[in-house]
Design a protein around this motif. Structure first.
Motif, short mmCIF file in Angstrom:
data_model
loop_
_atom_site.label_atom_id
_atom_site.label_comp_id
_atom_site.label_asym_id
_atom_site.label_seq_id
_atom_site.Cartn_x
_atom_site.Cartn_y
_atom_site.Cartn_z
N LEU A 96 0.84 -1.21 0.00
CA LEU A 96 0.00 0.00 0.00
C LEU A 96 0.87 1.25 0.00
CD1 LEU A 96 -2.93 1.27 0.50
CD2 LEU A 96 -2.23 1.36 2.89
N ASP A 102 -3.83 -0.29 -4.46
CA ASP A 102 -4.69 0.76 -3.95
C ASP A 102 -5.30 0.28 -2.63
OD1 ASP A 102 -4.25 2.61 -5.89
OD2 ASP A 102 -5.72 1.72 -7.26
N PRO A 103 -5.70 1.23 -1.80
CA PRO A 103 -6.20 0.81 -0.49
C PRO A 103 -7.50 0.02 -0.62
CG PRO A 103 -6.52 3.17 -0.81
CD PRO A 103 -5.70 2.68 -1.96
N ALA A 112 -5.69 1.53 6.05
CA ALA A 112 -5.78 2.22 4.76
C ALA A 112 -5.55 3.72 4.94
CB ALA A 112 -7.15 1.97 4.12
N TYR A 115 -2.56 5.45 3.34
CA TYR A 115 -2.48 5.55 1.89
C TYR A 115 -1.77 6.83 1.44
CZ TYR A 115 -4.31 6.20 -2.86
OH TYR A 115 -4.46 6.42 -4.18
#
Ligand code: ZN
Length: 148
Positions: A96, A102-103, A112, A115
């Motif tokens: 990540l 992508d998260p 997340a 990010y």
């Protein structure tokens, strides 16, 4: 994305101000130290692993907001995970932050939130320090971890 980003920043700030599991486990059976010379972040991770499951996780140390928040969230995420799941989470988190994925909030949950850190390469080491240190602990490698 901006609303989400704000929420993410709040999560990180919250964990920075009130780090969870900020202590040394008395009954830890795995531990490791980590150091990020670029920023000066230092961390000591203690884990209690039984039957291949992380029963408890904690950290102690001094570092910037990103490293502290990351360590705090990591200890929360690890509890109840098998060591295999913990290693898998390390990989997902690493991917990540290095921009490989992508998260996916369903898999990463609050993690997340990190990010946005991928836009600041220097900060990636702050965010991953706790995770590298946790990995060393799980691998029973007591050589201090350095991000450089
Ligand atoms: Zn840092």
């Amino acid at each position: 994305m901006s609303e989400l980003r704000e929420l993410y920043q709040q999560v990180i700030l919250d964990h920075h101000k009130q780090p969870r599991n900020f202590k040394i486990l008395d009954d830890a059976n795995l531990k490791a130290d980590g150091f990020n010379p670029l920023c000066g972040d230092r961390i000591h991770v203690t884990l209690r692993v039984e039957d291949g499951v992380v029963r408890d996780a904690a950290f102690k140390g001094a570092g910037c907001a990103i490293s502290t928040a990351s360590a705090s969230m990591m200890t929360e995420c690890l509890k109840g995970k098998t060591t295999e799941e913990a290693m898998k989470l390390f990989e997902l988190f690493h991917d990540l932050l290095t921009g490989k994925t992508d998260p996916d909030p369903e898999v990463l949950g609050k993690l997340a939130a990190f990010y946005g850190v991928r836009e600041f390469p220097v900060r990636v080491k702050c965010a991953t320090l706790a995770w590298h240190t946790m990995k060393a602990a799980l691998e029973n490698d007591e050589t201090p971890v350095a991000t450089e």
